[in-house]
Design an enzyme around this catalytic site. Structure first.
Site, mmCIF file in Angstrom:
data_model
loop_
_atom_site.group_PDB
_atom_site.id
_atom_site.type_symbol
_atom_site.label_atom_id
_atom_site.label_comp_id
_atom_site.label_asym_id
_atom_site.label_seq_id
_atom_site.Cartn_x
_atom_site.Cartn_y
_atom_site.Cartn_z
ATOM 1 N N PRO A 22 6.562 0.834 11.969
ATOM 2 C CG PRO A 22 6.573 2.739 10.690
ATOM 3 C CD PRO A 22 7.058 2.197 11.968
ATOM 4 C CD GLU A 23 10.102 -4.576 10.537
ATOM 5 O OE1 GLU A 23 10.698 -5.200 9.651
ATOM 6 O OE2 GLU A 23 9.952 -5.002 11.689
#
Length: 272
Positions: A2-3
């Site tokens: 995830p960013e």
DNA sequence: CGTGGCTCCTGTTAGC
DNA sequence: TGCTAACAGGAGCCAC
């Protein structure tokens, strides 16, 4: 996995549903990046107040202390009234009066930390050095951004990934944002012209914001905590597209390695 | 003190 | 087709 957009979409997908819940018990699977910091039984009886985000950390405020969650490279959260028996990669379950919060994380770079609060030494160490929040206009300002760029001679790609200036820009969005602002990934931050820096400043906000609005995903296997998969509306323009034509000038997208991470860019649009 | 390299772990993919 | 090696969305830590 995830960013920032994926973490924020995850947060929004269960924050309301879990607020007010009372913790019944917690279950740990295999070790994550760090130990929880307390016995899982000690969480029982506490109440979930709200879920916030700082950078890529999710902060679950409890009636006593808080939980810090990090999804690492491969983590994802589910929140549902009931969930199947935990699988091999389900390493944390929080059973509450309103449902079960589960961390699924094959690579186990993620973390769940039970801390006293943001002033807790462990929490403080992890949070205090984080840079500006790109989606918070009162945090992410042009004067601070340009001053930060001036202060570093590192390649701009490394500065974006470093998280000391701005948080939340990971390897995919770093390439995307530099493409949008037509800056070569190896350009020293302090050597970026004011015009390009301004483009970068706006690209960071716009690209991340748009990604959140579209459900968070240039990521292959992203799903929010209700199990809805990312929609893929947000196609990456350069990331993962080596040899494919640039959307602007048709020059083949190039790949280079910086700090053991791949950077994709258009050698024509993003000339040094 | 800033900077870059290493490391944690498992699953998937590219190449032979 | 099958094996092996390289690579993957993060980031703290520790040498320089």
């Amino acid at each position: 996995m995830p960013e920032l957009p994926e973490v924020e979409v995850t947060r929004r997908s269960f924050a309301q549903a879990i607020a007010g819940a009372h913790i019944h018990h917690a279950r740990l699977g295999k070790p994550l990046r760090w130990p929880l910091g307390c016995a899982p039984e000690a969480l029982a009886g506490r109440q979930v107040l709200q879920v916030r985000r700082r950078g890529k950390y999710l902060l679950v405020d409890l009636s006593q202390g808080m939980l810090m969650l990090h999804l690492g490279m491969s983590g994802s959260l589910r929140f549902a009234s009931t969930l199947p028996a935990p699988g091999t990669h389900d390493h944390f379950d929080l059973h509450t009066s309103q449902g079960v919060l589960r961390l699924h994380d094959p690579r186990r770079f993620g973390a769940v930390l039970a801390v006293q609060g943001e002033a807790d030494p462990i929490a403080h160490k992890l949070l205090h050095k984080l840079g500006m929040e790109p989606l918070d206009p009162s945090s992410f300002t042009w004067p601070r951004f340009t001053a930060g760029l001036q202060a570093s001679s590192s390649p701009i790609k490394s500065v974006l990934l470093g998280g000391k200036l701005v948080v939340g820009v990971g390897n995919i969005y770093a390439s995307e944002v530099l493409f949008h602002s037509r800056i070569h990934p190896e350009m020293p931050a302090c050597a970026i012209s004011s015009i390009k820096a301004k483009r970068l400043f706006h690209a960071i906000t716009q690209v991340l914001e748009q990604a959140v609005q579209h459900g968070g995903s240039t990521l292959r296997d992203f799903a929010s905590s209700d199990g809805m998969p990312g929609h893929f509306q947000l196609q990456a323009l350069v990331y993962g597209r080596q040899h494919q034509p640039c959307q602007h000038c048709a020059t083949p997208i190039a790949l280079l390695r910086q700090n053991q991470r791949s950077s994709y860019y258009c050698p024509r649009c993003q000339r040094a």
